[in-house]
Structure formats: C-alpha cells, structure tokens
Design an enzyme around this catalytic site. Structure first.
Site, PDB file in Angstrom:
ATOM      1  N   HIS A  54       0.878   1.396   3.114  1.00  0.00           N
ATOM      2  CA  HIS A  54       0.896   1.354   1.698  1.00  0.00           C
ATOM      3  C   HIS A  54       2.105   0.328   1.098  1.00  0.00           C
ATOM      4  O   HIS A  54       2.238   0.737  -0.045  1.00  0.00           O
ATOM      5  CB  HIS A  54       0.591   2.610   0.889  1.00  0.00           C
ATOM      6  CG  HIS A  54      -0.473   3.314   1.472  1.00  0.00           C
ATOM      7  ND1 HIS A  54      -1.711   2.837   0.416  1.00  0.00           N
ATOM      8  CD2 HIS A  54      -1.088   4.172   2.075  1.00  0.00           C
ATOM      9  CE1 HIS A  54      -2.723   3.585   0.905  1.00  0.00           C
ATOM     10  NE2 HIS A  54      -2.485   4.403   1.805  1.00  0.00           N
TER      11      HIS A  54
ATOM     12  N   ASP B 291       1.931  -3.113   2.198  1.00  0.00           N
ATOM     13  CA  ASP B 291       1.727  -4.583   2.038  1.00  0.00           C
ATOM     14  C   ASP B 291       1.166  -4.886   0.608  1.00  0.00           C
ATOM     15  O   ASP B 291       1.428  -6.241   0.440  1.00  0.00           O
ATOM     16  CB  ASP B 291       0.430  -4.721   3.138  1.00  0.00           C
ATOM     17  CG  ASP B 291      -0.841  -3.968   2.861  1.00  0.00           C
ATOM     18  OD1 ASP B 291      -0.872  -3.120   2.027  1.00  0.00           O
ATOM     19  OD2 ASP B 291      -2.015  -4.528   3.664  1.00  0.00           O
TER      20      ASP B 291
ATOM     21  N   LEU C 164      -9.107   1.900  11.822  1.00  0.00           N
ATOM     22  CA  LEU C 164      -8.754   0.739  12.551  1.00  0.00           C
ATOM     23  C   LEU C 164      -9.112  -0.625  12.497  1.00  0.00           C
ATOM     24  O   LEU C 164      -9.018  -1.480  13.312  1.00  0.00           O
ATOM     25  CB  LEU C 164      -8.930   1.141  14.265  1.00  0.00           C
ATOM     26  CG  LEU C 164      -8.397   2.760  14.562  1.00  0.00           C
ATOM     27  CD1 LEU C 164      -8.946   2.874  16.159  1.00  0.00           C
ATOM     28  CD2 LEU C 164      -6.956   2.907  14.521  1.00  0.00           C
ATOM     29  N   SER C 165      -9.344  -0.836  11.205  1.00  0.00           N
ATOM     30  CA  SER C 165      -9.576  -2.035  10.514  1.00  0.00           C
ATOM     31  C   SER C 165     -10.987  -2.824  11.060  1.00  0.00           C
ATOM     32  O   SER C 165     -10.903  -4.089  11.559  1.00  0.00           O
ATOM     33  CB  SER C 165      -8.538  -2.847  10.805  1.00  0.00           C
ATOM     34  OG  SER C 165      -7.666  -2.581   9.827  1.00  0.00           O
ATOM     35  N   SER C 166     -12.273  -1.954  11.225  1.00  0.00           N
ATOM     36  CA  SER C 166     -13.283  -2.704  11.938  1.00  0.00           C
ATOM     37  C   SER C 166     -13.702  -3.858  10.755  1.00  0.00           C
ATOM     38  O   SER C 166     -14.454  -4.669  11.359  1.00  0.00           O
ATOM     39  CB  SER C 166     -14.489  -1.749  12.171  1.00  0.00           C
ATOM     40  OG  SER C 166     -14.624  -0.912  10.971  1.00  0.00           O
ATOM     41  N   SER C 167     -13.504  -3.375   9.670  1.00  0.00           N
ATOM     42  CA  SER C 167     -14.081  -4.437   8.553  1.00  0.00           C
ATOM     43  C   SER C 167     -13.253  -5.917   8.841  1.00  0.00           C
ATOM     44  O   SER C 167     -13.711  -6.970   8.740  1.00  0.00           O
ATOM     45  CB  SER C 167     -14.178  -3.963   7.314  1.00  0.00           C
ATOM     46  OG  SER C 167     -12.611  -3.609   6.850  1.00  0.00           O
TER      47      SER C 167
ATOM     48  N   ASP D 187      -4.303  -6.326   7.527  1.00  0.00           N
ATOM     49  CA  ASP D 187      -5.268  -5.824   8.579  1.00  0.00           C
ATOM     50  C   ASP D 187      -5.620  -7.230   9.047  1.00  0.00           C
ATOM     51  O   ASP D 187      -5.887  -7.421  10.145  1.00  0.00           O
ATOM     52  CB  ASP D 187      -6.446  -5.052   7.923  1.00  0.00           C
ATOM     53  CG  ASP D 187      -6.175  -3.636   7.308  1.00  0.00           C
ATOM     54  OD1 ASP D 187      -4.949  -3.252   7.751  1.00  0.00           O
ATOM     55  OD2 ASP D 187      -7.024  -3.306   6.629  1.00  0.00           O
TER      56      ASP D 187
HETATM   57  C1  GLA Z   1      -5.863  -0.354   4.184  1.00  0.00           C
HETATM   58  C2  GLA Z   1      -5.644  -1.643   3.785  1.00  0.00           C
HETATM   59  C3  GLA Z   1      -4.528  -2.217   4.194  1.00  0.00           C
HETATM   60  C4  GLA Z   1      -3.271  -1.186   3.759  1.00  0.00           C
HETATM   61  C5  GLA Z   1      -3.568   0.062   4.399  1.00  0.00           C
HETATM   62  C6  GLA Z   1      -2.365   0.993   3.815  1.00  0.00           C
HETATM   63  O1  GLA Z   1      -5.955  -0.135   5.584  1.00  0.00           O
HETATM   64  O2  GLA Z   1      -6.582  -2.204   3.876  1.00  0.00           O
HETATM   65  O3  GLA Z   1      -4.189  -3.648   3.515  1.00  0.00           O
HETATM   66  O4  GLA Z   1      -2.723  -1.285   2.541  1.00  0.00           O
HETATM   67  O5  GLA Z   1      -4.455   0.816   4.001  1.00  0.00           O
HETATM   68  O6  GLA Z   1      -1.218   0.788   4.579  1.00  0.00           O
END
Ligand code: GLA
Length: 389
Positions: A37, A39, A128-131, A173
């Site tokens: 949190h 970025d 884990l940022s699939s999007s 991400d």
């Molecule tokens: C999500 C958001 C990121 C970041 C995290 C928290 O993954 O997509 O940009 O803010 O939460 O660090």
C-alpha cells in the site's frame, strides 16, 4: 518454444482457423516481498515476478474484428475494431483485455484486428496479480509489431485497470510484470518510476500461501485507504505545504503531527511512512545477506498492515502466526491488497516441503479447508515467447 506455448498455438488454430502471423506473448504474476500500500503513495515496493504467467496467442484477422477467447473461462467475445474505443465495461475477465485496447487507442497507438487466445496459470483471485498479467500480455498481443517503451507498456496496463476495470490501484503489479528479472526482486520507486534489481541471498526460499478467501470488503476498503492517504497529505500540508505525497515525509516528522491528525488517518499515514523505511532496511539487509533481519522486517510490515492500515483479516493473521511457528521460517506477512489472498513467507533454503506440509495442516485444522502453497522463484518479465508456423 515451451510446451505450453506450442499447445496454445495449436489451440488458436483450432479456434480461429488461421495459421498466418501467429505469435505468443507472456506476462507474469507477482508476489510483493515488502512495500505494501505504498505504490499509490509514490512510495517504494519490492515485488518479484513469478513463474506463473498469462499467455496470449495473437494472429491478425481479415474480419476487421477484435476477437478474444479465454481458455480459463471457456468464453469468447468479439467487437468490430472501430467500435472498440466506445465499449463499456462488462465487469468480467474481458474488461482487462478491452480496457487495454481502449487505452492503446487513447494513447494514439494503432489498434489492429486480431484474434487472441488467452490462458493463464496465475492463480485467480489469490492476490498474485492475475489481472496485471492479463493486461500486460494482452497489451503486447494487441500491439504486436508496434513496439513501445516498456514503461509505457506498464502505464497502459495500469490505466486499463484504473479507467476501465475501475480499480484505483498503483503501478506495482503492471510494472513488475513488465520489468521482472530472474534471480532478483525489483525495487521500484513509484515516485520516479525507476527501478533496480535486488539480488536475493542464496540461503533462502520464498513461498506464498493462499488463504482461499476473498472478503467482499476488499474493493471498497482499498478505495477508502486511497482516500484516507489523501486526507493525511492534506493535514500534513498545514505544517509542510510542499509535501505532495506520504513518500515525502519521514515517520519521525509525522509522529510530531499526531495530535493534529484524526486517529485512523494518522495510523494509515504511519503505516505508509514506516513501510517505506522498512523497504529500504529490507534491501540493505538483503544486500548484506542478513536473512534474520529480512524476516523480522516482514513481520513488522504485517503488524503495521494488521493494526495501523487495517487491511488484514483473521485468515491472513492466522497464516502468518502459523508460519512463524514452523522451524526454519524467518518471517511472514500478508501480501497484496489484503482482506484475503496470500501471505508471503521467507524461509531457510531446504525448508519448503516441510513448510508447505505444516502450514497446510494448521490451516486445515483451523478453517477446514486446504490452502494452496506456491513456490515463488523470481522470473523474467513480459515478452514474446514464440511464433507459430
Ligand atoms: C493491489 C494493487 C497494487 C498495490 C497493492 C497493495 O495489489 O493492485 O497497486 O496497491 O494492492 O500494495
């Protein structure tokens, strides 16, 4: 070409019937080691790109359409290419592709009629940022020969998430999906948008453990936190008029302002300023091979997210505490946006199997469900991985 990519090329031919100009693009998911949190507060983050990735097979069509198919969802969509910029979100997986197409057009790059076949092995909904993996691989597959600087690629993908998918996320991400490297974490300065690789010590392994829950609160709480951080900056500006983000104030200066800031807003800000400092300390510990210190910093990050930022949940807190009780574990914390998803845990090399078994047993006993455990090896960022014939 990897087996997976070759199989997808065959599948693309089956679905769309064409054989010319087939190309395969890949973009990875990520796990964030520390810097949570921060970025969207112009702060520091230290994620690694994962071996789990999204693959998009792309070929031009002469139907004048953008056609997309998700092998994960077994669903297809199509639009006349000229209508793409006017589309509205439909609140499903296709938004991440369409949103990228809309941004590509908005940034003045050409939109070509293409057929895309998508398959991802990034665990969905696990944090884990699939999007981001889908957005970045889709951007490459839509742009094809029209190459753009990597930073612009990350920006287009992030704008798709902000403007089309409607999530006010930061750039972490999409950035690490583009710039990831094998054997290194990526230290990103979200103020300057510069980065540098940070080599991880040899004696460690990293695991992510999926709580398999995703609490409803997540999306609205994320927006609330973005707003609260803005409120904190406003309060800080009364004393320091030139401060434009929480990156520009040290914890020590912030502490002195505690009486002038409402409690919850103050605690949000304290998390962000202390987290930026923890990222710097973590990188320093990493570079001198101090793995105990790295572990301790992960735990302080978690406590700060739990108590000050209030984005954890009972399942994540349980997993962190359970991880810390396992021999060889150096540290653990929630990772990603929070309210479910994964914890990330650092352990001595050679402890992974024992860790996976013990944490699964503990979670099963507590919650009656099986968590998924993923080995996290830093992998390279997005790019083209093959061509069809
Ligand atoms: C999500 C958001 C990121 C970041 C995290 C928290 O993954 O997509 O940009 O803010 O939460 O660090």
């Amino acid at each position: 070409m990897a087996v997976q990519a070759a199989r997808l090329v065959e599948r693309h031919k089956e679905v769309y019937g064409s054989t010319d100009g087939i190309r395969v693009f890949r973009a990875p998911g990520r796990v964030n080691l520390i810097g949570e949190h921060t970025d969207y507060n112009s702060g520091l983050v230290l994620p690694i790109a994962l071996e789990y990735a999204c693959f998009v097979v792309s070929a031009p069509n002469d139907a004048g359409r953008l056609r997309i198919r998700s092998e994960n969802n077994q669903e297809s969509r199509a639009w006349p290419i000229a209508d793409v910029p006017r589309q509205k979100p439909s609140r499903d997986w296709s938004d991440y592709v369409l949103g990228v197409a809309v941004e590509i057009h908005r940034m003045g790059h050409p939109l070509q009629p293409v057929d895309l076949l998508i398959q991802s092995d990034v665990p969905l909904g696990a944090g884990l940022s699939s999007s981001a993996a889908l957005e970045v691989s889709a951007a490459l597959a839509l742009l094809r020969d029209h190459s753009i600087p990597p930073l612009e690629l990350a920006r287009i993908a992030r704008r798709a998430e902000n403007n089309f998918a409607g999530m006010p996320c930061g750039v972490m991400d999409q950035y690490v999906s583009v710039f990831g490297q094998e054997n290194a974490a990526i230290l990103i300065d979200c103020m300057t948008l510069e980065h540098r690789p940070v080599r991880l010590p040899d004696g460690i392994e990293i695991a992510a453990v999926n709580s398999m829950v995703k609490h409803e609160l997540g999306q609205s709480a994320y927006r609330d936190r973005v707003r609260e951080c803005g409120d904190a900056v406003e309060k800080i500006q009364r004393r320091y008029p030139n401060v434009r983000s929480l990156r520009e104030i040290a914890s020590r200066e912030l502490d002195a302002l505690e009486p002038t800031i409402p409690d919850a807003v103050f605690r949000r800000a304290r998390h962000v300023t202390s987290e930026n400092e923890r990222v710097e300390a973590f990188v320093a510990a990493c570079e001198r091979g101090d793995i105990e210190e790295m572990g301790k910093l992960l735990v302080s990050s978690h406590r700060s997210l739990q108590h000050d930022y209030e984005v954890s949940c009972p399942e994540l807190d349980f997993l962190v505490d359970a991880a810390l009780a396992i021999p060889g574990v150096l540290g653990a914390r929630m990772t990603g946006g929070g309210f479910g998803g994964c914890i990330v845990s650092l352990m001595e090399r050679g402890r992974y199997d024992e860790f996976a078994e013990s944490i699964s047993r503990a979670y099963r006993q507590q919650y009656g469900r099986e968590p998924e455990v993923y080995r996290c090896k830093p992998s390279k960022g997005a790019g083209e991985v093959g061509k069809g014939s």
